[in-house]
Design an enzyme around this catalytic site. Structure first.
Site, mmCIF file in Angstrom:
data_model
loop_
_atom_site.group_PDB
_atom_site.id
_atom_site.type_symbol
_atom_site.label_atom_id
_atom_site.label_comp_id
_atom_site.label_asym_id
_atom_site.label_seq_id
_atom_site.Cartn_x
_atom_site.Cartn_y
_atom_site.Cartn_z
ATOM 1 N N LYS A 156 0.738 -1.169 -0.094
ATOM 2 C CA LYS A 156 0.072 -0.011 0.193
ATOM 3 C C LYS A 156 1.038 1.161 -0.030
ATOM 4 O O LYS A 156 1.713 1.340 1.008
ATOM 5 C CB LYS A 156 -0.723 -0.143 1.278
ATOM 6 C CG LYS A 156 -1.446 1.117 1.541
ATOM 7 C CD LYS A 156 -2.524 1.182 2.759
ATOM 8 C CE LYS A 156 -3.103 2.323 3.364
ATOM 9 N NZ LYS A 156 -3.975 2.270 4.578
ATOM 10 N N ASP A 158 1.262 5.272 0.040
ATOM 11 C CA ASP A 158 0.465 6.180 0.612
ATOM 12 C C ASP A 158 1.359 7.561 -0.206
ATOM 13 O O ASP A 158 2.335 7.326 -0.812
ATOM 14 C CB ASP A 158 0.539 6.452 2.033
ATOM 15 C CG ASP A 158 -0.909 6.936 2.509
ATOM 16 O OD1 ASP A 158 -1.506 7.909 1.736
ATOM 17 O OD2 ASP A 158 -1.491 6.554 3.649
ATOM 18 N N ARG A 215 -7.378 3.984 -3.208
ATOM 19 C CA ARG A 215 -8.147 4.708 -2.453
ATOM 20 C C ARG A 215 -8.836 6.053 -2.927
ATOM 21 O O ARG A 215 -7.696 6.582 -3.828
ATOM 22 C CB ARG A 215 -7.264 5.087 -1.397
ATOM 23 C CG ARG A 215 -7.148 4.022 -0.274
ATOM 24 C CD ARG A 215 -8.365 3.957 0.748
ATOM 25 N NE ARG A 215 -8.699 5.190 1.221
ATOM 26 C CZ ARG A 215 -8.224 5.787 2.444
ATOM 27 N NH1 ARG A 215 -7.204 5.243 2.842
ATOM 28 N NH2 ARG A 215 -8.607 7.042 2.666
ATOM 29 N N ASP A 219 -10.600 8.732 4.732
ATOM 30 C CA ASP A 219 -10.003 7.678 5.494
ATOM 31 C C ASP A 219 -11.482 7.161 6.389
ATOM 32 O O ASP A 219 -12.097 7.687 6.874
ATOM 33 C CB ASP A 219 -9.040 7.949 6.779
ATOM 34 C CG ASP A 219 -7.834 8.068 6.327
ATOM 35 O OD1 ASP A 219 -7.429 8.131 4.974
ATOM 36 O OD2 ASP A 219 -6.835 7.749 7.017
HETATM 37 C C1 GLA Z 1 -3.408 7.676 5.833
HETATM 38 C C2 GLA Z 1 -4.138 6.491 5.213
HETATM 39 C C3 GLA Z 1 -4.363 5.331 6.352
HETATM 40 C C4 GLA Z 1 -3.371 4.829 6.983
HETATM 41 C C5 GLA Z 1 -2.286 6.203 7.730
HETATM 42 C C6 GLA Z 1 -1.102 5.700 8.259
HETATM 43 O O1 GLA Z 1 -3.953 8.091 6.708
HETATM 44 O O2 GLA Z 1 -5.215 6.794 4.594
HETATM 45 O O3 GLA Z 1 -5.163 4.143 5.656
HETATM 46 O O4 GLA Z 1 -2.466 4.185 6.050
HETATM 47 O O5 GLA Z 1 -2.058 6.810 6.691
HETATM 48 O O6 GLA Z 1 -0.433 6.562 8.575
#
Ligand code: GLA
Length: 409
Positions: A156, A158, A215, A219
């Site tokens: 994943k 980010d 995504r 969140d």
């Molecule tokens: C972001 C992502 C979450 C998680 C956090 C980790 O907010 O959207 O799903 O992975 O980072 O720090």
């Protein structure tokens, strides 16, 4: 009639192509640490609940021995906060030495020995979203190789601290470096979310070629309203987004919050049903050591999972609203008696009363055919719907999920 709706949807909104790495042919299923365990790195105060080797070995044991792996939940994913605060003296990423004393390859071997696959988290930029070392541009290739050496199967990626202007190129480059390692690694990209938030155009057609899942929106938090806000966002943007789900590439509405503190049993069914309809990755994030059986049962519901994993790979869509009830329909690959099966979700937004009636036409069915409407969560509640007749049911919760199975003549 049903075919007609399909043609409209997929011709008007386009059919997704996908990343050609042969992975995530159906939506990935697994477990991730974030919602339940967040960035808890204090193993002295919380030895059983901190992000550590011990926690993941325990979850691996449970996933493989308590029915989750058999149901399809395959990926065990460490979210943020596994890293040491700094790279090592060769500028390599390293796990926190106290919390992961055996290193990541050893943990990967253990997870693989349980028949599971191993996922990890990183972020493009100087920092991860929780402030640990990120993947800077000069490290893209090196870090991809490190993950392959650790035998990672899923990542994943980010982008909290990445430069928005460079997202497209950076995520593309990192994906290429992952592919070049020769190790099959499912690639989960978070960047569409950041662009959507900033109201910038997202080229989903392009993303399907570089990422296996992505995504799109906020969140998820452990609350029903957070989950419903996400659903509402997809229904508002369905024409722009939902047709990009397909083999090897999936919209990701974020984790399943089922089995945590906030959702009731019925609300948990609602999440499971919507995630099944949206062909969303089914990534749990509850404490599997203590989860209550009624929530576990929902996570393991084989009909909901089959709808999610259906081989057509289409996302369901909001077909219409009648009297405050949203009707979502998802075509399924299973043909019974020469007619297609499909799933229908009724979401009661503000319908008054509980007995609800729709025609076969309203759910996109062939009105000349007869169906059995199968209640996915109650299981016992099969109903025969004859040609040209209406389908009537009682709302026993805010959401009802049915499979419409064609009958023989
Ligand atoms: C972001 C992502 C979450 C998680 C956090 C980790 O907010 O959207 O799903 O992975 O980072 O720090």
């Amino acid at each position: 009639m049903f075919t007609f709706y399909l043609i409209i949807l997929y011709i008007l909104f386009g059919v997704a192509s996908s990343l050609d790495n042969g992975l995530a042919i159906t939506p990935p299923m697994g477990w991730i640490s974030w919602l339940k365990f967040g960035c808890n790195t204090d193993c002295e105060a919380y030895p059983d609940n901190c992000i550590s080797d011990k926690l993941f070995r325990k979850m691996a044991d449970i996933m493989s021995s308590e029915g989750y792996l058999d149901a399809g939940y395959q990926y065990l994913i460490i979210d943020d906060c596994w890293m040491a605060e700094y790279r090592d003296n060769k500028d390599q990423l390293q796990p926190d030495p106290k919390r992961f004393p055996n290193g990541m390859k050893d943990l990967a071997d253990y997870i693989h020995s349980k028949g599971l696959k191993f996922g990890i988290y990183e972020a493009i930029g100087n920092y991860t979203c929780s402030g640990y070392p990120g993947i800077t541009l000069e490290n893209l290739e090196k870090d991809a190789k490190t993950f392959a050496e650790w035998d990672i199967d899923y990542i994943k990626v980010d982008g909290c601290y990445a430069n928005k202007k460079n997202y497209k190129k950076t995520y593309t480059d990192f994906g290429k470096f992952l592919n070049n390692t020769g190790k099959p690694i499912v690639y989960s990209c978070s960047y569409p979310y950041y662009l959507e938030k900033a109201e910038q155009r997202v080229d989903y057609s392009y993303i399907t070629n570089i990422c296996n899942l992505w995504r799109n929106w906020n969140d998820i938090e452990d609350s029903y309203s957070s989950m419903i806000n996400i659903i509402n966002w997809y229904s508002m943007h369905q024409e722009r987004i939902l047709s990009y789900s397909g083999f090897g590439s999936w919209n990701d509405p974020d984790m399943l919050i089922i089995g945590n503190d906030d959702l009731s049993v019925k609300q948990s069914q609602t999440q499971m049903a919507f995630w099944a309809m949206l062909s969303a990755p089914l990534i749990m994030s509850a404490d599997l050591r203590t989860i209550h059986p009624e929530f576990k049962e929902i996570l393991l519901n084989e009909d909901a999972i089959a709808i999610n994993q259906d081989m057509l790979g289409y996302s369901g869509f909001l077909m219409k609203s009648i009297l405050g009830v949203d009707i979502w329909v998802k075509p399924l690959a299973v043909i019974v008696n020469d007619f297609p099966t499909f799933a229908v979700l009724f979401y009661n937004k503000n319908f008054i009363g509980n007995v609800f009636t729709v025609s076969l036409l309203d759910v996109g069915a062939y009105i000349i055919h007869s169906y059995t409407a199968y209640d996915v969560f109650e299981k016992s509640n099969n109903q025969l719907v004859l040609p040209n007749e209406n389908f009537t049911f009682s709302f026993t919760s805010e959401m009802m999920l049915y499979k419409f199975i064609p009958n023989g003549d």
